[in-house]
Design an enzyme around this catalytic site. Structure first.
Site, PDB file in Angstrom:
ATOM      1  N   TYR A   1      11.475   8.704   0.992  1.00 45.77           N
ATOM      2  CA  TYR A   1      11.415   7.620  -0.003  1.00 45.77           C
ATOM      3  C   TYR A   1      12.072   7.956  -1.342  1.00 45.77           C
ATOM      4  CZ  TYR A   1       8.195   5.700   3.385  1.00 45.77           C
ATOM      5  OH  TYR A   1       7.649   5.207   4.549  1.00 45.77           O
TER       6      TYR A   1
ATOM      7  N   HIS B   1      12.903  -3.099   1.507  1.00 41.50           N
ATOM      8  CA  HIS B   1      12.375  -1.791   1.909  1.00 41.50           C
ATOM      9  C   HIS B   1      13.274  -0.697   1.351  1.00 41.50           C
ATOM     10  CE1 HIS B   1       9.523  -3.614   4.600  1.00 41.50           C
ATOM     11  NE2 HIS B   1      10.490  -4.402   5.027  1.00 41.50           N
TER      12      HIS B   1
ATOM     13  N   PRO C   1       0.778  -1.224   0.000  1.00 39.87           N
ATOM     14  CA  PRO C   1       0.000   0.000   0.000  1.00 39.87           C
ATOM     15  C   PRO C   1       0.822   1.294   0.000  1.00 39.87           C
ATOM     16  CG  PRO C   1      -0.112  -1.098   2.131  1.00 39.87           C
ATOM     17  CD  PRO C   1       0.521  -2.061   1.181  1.00 39.87           C
ATOM     18  N   ASN C   2       0.316   2.232  -0.771  1.00 40.73           N
ATOM     19  CA  ASN C   2       0.840   3.599  -0.880  1.00 40.73           C
ATOM     20  C   ASN C   2       2.120   3.709  -1.706  1.00 40.73           C
ATOM     21  OD1 ASN C   2      -1.208   4.966   0.694  1.00 40.73           O
ATOM     22  ND2 ASN C   2      -0.351   3.888   2.457  1.00 40.73           N
TER      23      ASN C   2
ATOM     24  N   ARG D   1       5.135  12.332  -3.087  1.00 44.41           N
ATOM     25  CA  ARG D   1       5.124  12.899  -1.732  1.00 44.41           C
ATOM     26  C   ARG D   1       6.270  12.300  -0.915  1.00 44.41           C
ATOM     27  NH1 ARG D   1      -1.018  11.727  -0.985  1.00 44.41           N
ATOM     28  NH2 ARG D   1      -1.668  12.544  -2.986  1.00 44.41           N
TER      29      ARG D   1
ATOM     30  N   GLU E   1      12.511  -9.978   1.431  1.00 47.35           N
ATOM     31  CA  GLU E   1      11.838  -8.774   1.928  1.00 47.35           C
ATOM     32  C   GLU E   1      12.691  -7.557   1.575  1.00 47.35           C
ATOM     33  OE1 GLU E   1      11.295  -8.861   6.180  1.00 47.35           O
ATOM     34  OE2 GLU E   1      10.517  -6.805   6.249  1.00 47.35           O
TER      35      GLU E   1
ATOM     36  N   ARG F   1      14.086   3.856  11.978  1.00 41.77           N
ATOM     37  CA  ARG F   1      12.909   4.737  11.984  1.00 41.77           C
ATOM     38  C   ARG F   1      12.090   4.522  13.264  1.00 41.77           C
ATOM     39  NH1 ARG F   1       9.926   4.602   6.414  1.00 41.77           N
ATOM     40  NH2 ARG F   1       8.931   6.399   7.423  1.00 41.77           N
TER      41      ARG F   1
ATOM     42  N   ALA G   1       3.405  -0.956   4.664  1.00 43.27           N
ATOM     43  CA  ALA G   1       2.911  -0.950   6.055  1.00 43.27           C
ATOM     44  C   ALA G   1       2.451  -2.338   6.512  1.00 43.27           C
ATOM     45  CB  ALA G   1       1.774   0.049   6.188  1.00 43.27           C
TER      46      ALA G   1
ATOM     47  N   ASN H   1       8.037  -5.878  -1.224  1.00 42.17           N
ATOM     48  CA  ASN H   1       7.970  -4.708  -0.338  1.00 42.17           C
ATOM     49  C   ASN H   1       6.523  -4.618   0.131  1.00 42.17           C
ATOM     50  OD1 ASN H   1       7.964  -2.349   1.061  1.00 42.17           O
ATOM     51  ND2 ASN H   1       9.010  -1.130  -0.507  1.00 42.17           N
TER      52      ASN H   1
END
Ligand code: CA2
Length: 145
Positions: A22, A99, A9-10, A17, A97, A106, A76, A73
């Site tokens: 990112y 990211h 998601p996103n 943004r 995995e 973070r 969330a 990825n």
């Protein structure tokens, strides 16, 4: 060999943004870089994104017998999804995995990955490079199996 790249998601918002976290690249830019890296190496790349957990679960299930490895990825859902963890485990397809950001540097809630234990390994913190390293990790895992 066939490698399935799945994005949660996103991630469709990349490049529009929060460039400070990112980066400026869009998901299409990342896909193009992955395809360039795979070119001429007999690697088939399937690259997808969904904002829906169930789509990701279904694609992971379908990867059994159709993909040699998954580069994931989960965004969330990394931190919340038992469903994704179970799907990875049930599919038996080696999963890397990835990211963009270093999730361990973070907020505390990002330090825990619910999927890490069922993945072959994790790459985090290298922006677009995490996907290229994810591709190389997938090739190593496939070639050593
Ligand atoms: O660093 C990563 O790749 C993450 O998987 C990205 C997720 C985050 O929840 C994980 O903790 C780490 C967030 C992806 C959202 O991407 C956006 C892109 C542009 C604007 C807003 C969000």
């Amino acid at each position: 060999m066939k490698i399935l790249f799945l994005n949660g998601p996103n991630l469709n918002l990349l490049g529009t943004r929060e460039p400070g976290i990112y980066g400026q690249q869009t998901l299409a830019d990342i896909e193009a870089a992955v395809r360039r890296r795979a070119e001429g190496r007999s690697i088939g790349v399937d690259f997808r994104q969904s904002n829906h957990e169930g789509d990701l679960v279904t694609w992971i299930q379908q990867a059994r017998g159709t993909a040699d490895a998954i580069v994931l990825n989960a965004a969330a859902y990394t931190h919340t999804s038992v469903a994704l963890r179970d799907a990875i485990s049930a599919s038996g397809v080696p999963t890397i995995e990835v990211h963009l950001s270093n999730i361990h540097a973070r907020e505390e809630f990002r330090h825990r990955s619910r999927i890490a234990a069922v993945c072959r390994g994790q790459v985090a913190g290298f922006g677009l490079g995490s996907y290229l390293l994810g591709l190389e990790a997938a090739v190593i895992v496939i070639e050593s199996s």
